[in-house]
Write an enzyme that holds these catalytic residues in place. Structure first.
Site, short mmCIF file in Angstrom:
data_model
loop_
_atom_site.label_atom_id
_atom_site.label_comp_id
_atom_site.label_asym_id
_atom_site.label_seq_id
_atom_site.Cartn_x
_atom_site.Cartn_y
_atom_site.Cartn_z
N LYS A 95 19.78 9.20 31.48
CA LYS A 95 19.11 9.54 32.74
C LYS A 95 18.48 10.94 32.59
O LYS A 95 17.38 11.19 33.03
CB LYS A 95 20.07 9.53 33.93
CG LYS A 95 19.34 9.87 35.24
CD LYS A 95 20.22 9.68 36.43
CE LYS A 95 21.21 10.80 36.58
NZ LYS A 95 20.57 12.08 36.97
N LEU A 138 33.15 12.68 38.39
CA LEU A 138 32.77 11.59 37.49
C LEU A 138 32.41 10.31 38.24
O LEU A 138 33.03 9.97 39.25
CB LEU A 138 33.93 11.31 36.53
CG LEU A 138 34.43 12.51 35.72
CD1 LEU A 138 35.58 12.09 34.81
CD2 LEU A 138 33.31 13.15 34.91
N GLY A 147 24.13 10.88 28.67
CA GLY A 147 23.44 9.80 29.37
C GLY A 147 21.93 10.01 29.31
O GLY A 147 21.45 11.14 29.40
N VAL A 167 23.08 4.15 33.92
CA VAL A 167 23.87 3.20 34.71
C VAL A 167 23.37 3.29 36.15
O VAL A 167 23.20 4.39 36.70
CB VAL A 167 25.38 3.53 34.64
CG1 VAL A 167 26.18 2.56 35.49
CG2 VAL A 167 25.86 3.49 33.19
N MET A 202 22.79 6.33 38.77
CA MET A 202 24.00 7.06 39.21
C MET A 202 23.86 8.54 38.90
O MET A 202 23.37 8.91 37.84
CB MET A 202 25.21 6.49 38.51
CG MET A 202 25.49 5.11 39.00
SD MET A 202 27.23 4.75 38.93
CE MET A 202 27.19 3.08 39.52
N GLU A 255 30.49 6.12 37.44
CA GLU A 255 30.40 5.06 36.41
C GLU A 255 29.51 5.45 35.22
O GLU A 255 29.73 5.00 34.11
CB GLU A 255 29.90 3.76 37.03
CG GLU A 255 30.98 2.88 37.61
CD GLU A 255 32.07 2.50 36.60
OE1 GLU A 255 31.73 2.02 35.50
OE2 GLU A 255 33.26 2.68 36.91
N GLY A 256 28.48 6.27 35.50
CA GLY A 256 27.60 6.72 34.41
C GLY A 256 28.42 7.51 33.38
O GLY A 256 28.37 7.24 32.17
N HIS A 257 29.20 8.49 33.87
CA HIS A 257 30.06 9.26 32.96
C HIS A 257 31.06 8.34 32.26
O HIS A 257 31.32 8.47 31.07
CB HIS A 257 30.88 10.30 33.74
CG HIS A 257 30.07 11.35 34.43
ND1 HIS A 257 30.02 11.46 35.79
CD2 HIS A 257 29.30 12.35 33.94
CE1 HIS A 257 29.26 12.48 36.13
NE2 HIS A 257 28.80 13.04 35.04
#
Ligand code: PAF
Length: 278
Positions: A148, A33, A146, A175, A183, A35-37
């Site tokens: 991304k 994990l 996310g 993020v 990320m 920061e995105g998660h």
């Protein structure tokens, strides 16, 4: 925080939560994990009574020569991070628990063959199959992804609509690291030199947005500028495409809300990124 390894145990846990009138938020992950998660987890904790994070490196979404074996894993670290964020349960199944010689797969046709699907032809079938299973196992009211992985989100949304899953999908913004790199657990593979070069992706996307902001609507010109930007590094482009954000089909003229998406190799590491034109 509960660590749940069995499918039956997870289904019982969710049944109990629902019986108590508690809403369940699911954050599906493959672990390691970042920061995105954690931004997804925080959103789930804010919006739901009970947050479940699934951690499963799903073999069916990796192609034969891809990084399944080397995909980074650190369950103890993930567990600590989840505890800190007040996650209620981690669903952490082993492969044999998830796949018992299956003959059933979920495929979202057409959309799964575009963009990343061109070079990863079996990838999205693996994703939609495991996500459908996670939805049936965890029975969430909301599921967090996310953006991304924009194409993944579009495909899962289509699956949810087509198969009438009774849940709300929540897409959360990308993020980025301080220098703009999106990320990703795969950033971990980059050598220091590749890591330095990888910032070109966000720069190239910003350049595309800037051109559109100054009135350029021709996708060929914008794509060329992005490719030129990336060509200044020693990377290999898989694709750069400007598409409609729902159909994922190429556009003839760029409009607000269209998507520019790209995948680029730095050494052996394939990174993806995207931006919606504003
Ligand atoms: O985005 C991911 O990490 C994976 O594709 C997902 C959604 C957890 C399915 O394995």
């Amino acid at each position: 925080m509960r660590i749940v390894k069995g499918v039956g145990e997870m289904q019982n846990f969710s049944r109990e939560q629902r019986a108590k009138g508690r809403t369940i938020g699911l954050v599906p992950t493959m672990g390691f994990l970042h920061e995105g998660h954690l931004s997804l987890v925080r959103e789930a904790v804010k919006q739901c009574d009970c947050t479940v994070v699934s951690i499963f490196v799903n073999p069916t979404q990796f192609g034969p020569n891809e990084d399944l074996d080397s995909y980074p894993r650190d369950f103890e670290r993930d567990k600590k991070l989840c505890e800190k964020e007040k996650v209620d349960a981690i669903f952490f199944p082993q492969e044999q628990e998830m796949y018992k010689k299956p003959l059933t797969f979920v495929e979202v046709k057409e959309l799964s063959r575009l963009l990343c699907g061109k070079s990863r032809p079996t990838h999205f079938q693996g994703v939609t199959t495991v996500v459908a299973k996670l939805f049936n196992i965890v029975r969430p009211h909301r599921a967090y992804f996310g953006l991304k992985d924009f194409q993944q989100f579009v495909i899962i949304k289509k699956m949810v609509d087509d198969l009438n899953f009774d849940l709300e999908l929540v897409g959360c913004p990308i993020v980025r690291e301080r220098d703009g790199l999106a990320m990703s657990s795969r950033n971990h593979y980059l050598s220091p030199e590749e890591r330095k070069q990888a910032v070109v992706l966000n720069r190239a996307l910003s350049k595309a947005q800037k051109m559109f902001g100054s009135g350029e609507k021709n996708p060929r010109k914008v794509r060329k500028a992005v490719l030129d930007c990336i060509a200044a590094t020693s990377s290999r482009v898989d694709y750069v495409e400007i598409v409609d954000s729902e159909s994922l089909q190429p556009v003839q003229e760029i409009k607000k809300g269209n998507l520019i998406a790209l995948a680029v190799f730095f050494g052996k590491t394939r990174l993806i990124d995207n931006r919606l034109f504003e």
